[in-house]
Design an enzyme around this catalytic site. Sequence first.
Site, PDB file in Angstrom:
ATOM      1  N   ASP A 170      47.189 -41.772 -47.981  1.00 38.11           N
ATOM      2  CA  ASP A 170      47.080 -40.327 -47.762  1.00 38.11           C
ATOM      3  C   ASP A 170      46.098 -40.006 -46.636  1.00 38.11           C
ATOM      4  OD1 ASP A 170      48.820 -38.822 -49.314  1.00 38.11           O
ATOM      5  OD2 ASP A 170      47.565 -38.935 -51.102  1.00 38.11           O
ATOM      6  N   LYS A 193      58.822 -38.994 -54.154  1.00 42.33           N
ATOM      7  CA  LYS A 193      58.209 -40.084 -53.398  1.00 42.33           C
ATOM      8  C   LYS A 193      58.722 -41.437 -53.863  1.00 42.33           C
ATOM      9  CE  LYS A 193      54.178 -37.182 -52.627  1.00 42.33           C
ATOM     10  NZ  LYS A 193      52.832 -36.781 -53.091  1.00 42.33           N
ATOM     11  N   GLN A 202      48.263 -38.548 -57.288  1.00 43.53           N
ATOM     12  CA  GLN A 202      48.809 -37.205 -57.116  1.00 43.53           C
ATOM     13  C   GLN A 202      47.800 -36.151 -57.570  1.00 43.53           C
ATOM     14  OE1 GLN A 202      51.925 -36.420 -55.740  1.00 43.53           O
ATOM     15  NE2 GLN A 202      51.107 -34.338 -55.786  1.00 43.53           N
TER      16      GLN A 202
END
Length: 297
Positions: free
Chosen positions: A119, A52, A96
Site C-alpha cells: 500500500d 482484490k 484492510q
Amino acid sequence: MTRIIDGNAIASDIEADVQASVETLRDAGVQPGLATVLMSDDGASETYVSMKQQACDDLGIDGRHHEIDADAPADDLFDRIDDLNADESVHGILVQMPVPDHVEKRAVLERIDPEKDVDGFHPENVGRLVAGNARYKPCTPHGVQKILAAEGIETEGKEAVVVGRSDIVGKPMANLFIQYGDGGNATTTVCHSRTDDLAAKTREADILVAAAGVPEMIDGEMVKEGATVIDVGINRVDADTEKGYELVGDVDFESAKAKAGAITPVPGGVGPLTIAMLLYNTVKAASRQSGVGVDLA
C-alpha cells in the site's frame, strides 16, 4: 467534445503487463503472493477485499485472505502480521482499513515489513516517496499518474490542484505531482476543509483531482474550461434504484463534463486503477525480494 476517460481500459493494459511479469517470476520459480487481512464487520470492506482477491486469481497471484474477529484483542492482528512478515512466500501484505477503534491504525501500518507494504503507507515508505525515491507508490495516486500518462496529459509546468489531504490519496498525490520526472513537475496546490474560497483555487487548475470524500462537492462552476478532472471519490447516496442507492464521485459529473476537456466517471474511472496498482506493487515486491527482474513500466 469532452473526453470521458475509460479507467477500465487503462487498468486492463496495466494488468496485462502485470500478468506477463507474474509469468516471468513463475518461470523462475517465484509465485507472487499477496496476503489480505480483514479485522472488521464492515460490508464495504468485505467487498473491497473480495475484489482484490478475485483480481489476484485472475492474474495468477497467490492471494491469501485472513480474517480476525473485530472484537479480538489488537495483539491477534499484530501476531498475524508478524507471521506474514516472516513468511517468505508472502511478498505483499494489505491490512484492510478501517480497523476497530481499539486497534491503533498507525501501529498497524508500522508493524508491516516495509518491503511487504504494497500500500506504501509505512512511515519508511512515505519518507522514501517524499524524498523522491519511492519503493512502492500508494495505489490510488499512482493510478492517477497512470491515467494521465495513458491519456497523454502532460503534468510538467501545469497547475495541479488536489482537493483533500488524506494520507491515502491527497498527500501522496501532491507529492507525486511535485516530484522531478515523468508525471511530476507540476505547480501544486492542496485544498481541504479549511480552504477559503475553494472555487477560486479549483478554477486555476489545469489538472483537478477531487479526493475529499464529499459527494458531488465540485461542480462545473468550479472547473476551468478545458481542465482535466480526476474524480477519486466513491460515495453511496440514496437513490430510487433496486439497491436503494447509487455511487457518485466528489464531482458533479454532468456539470463538470460541460467544462472539462477530460474527466473520469464514477464508477469506471480511478477505481479500477487502484486495484491494478496494488497488483503491480505486489509483483514489484516479489521481484525485489527474489532478485528476479521483471519488466514493469
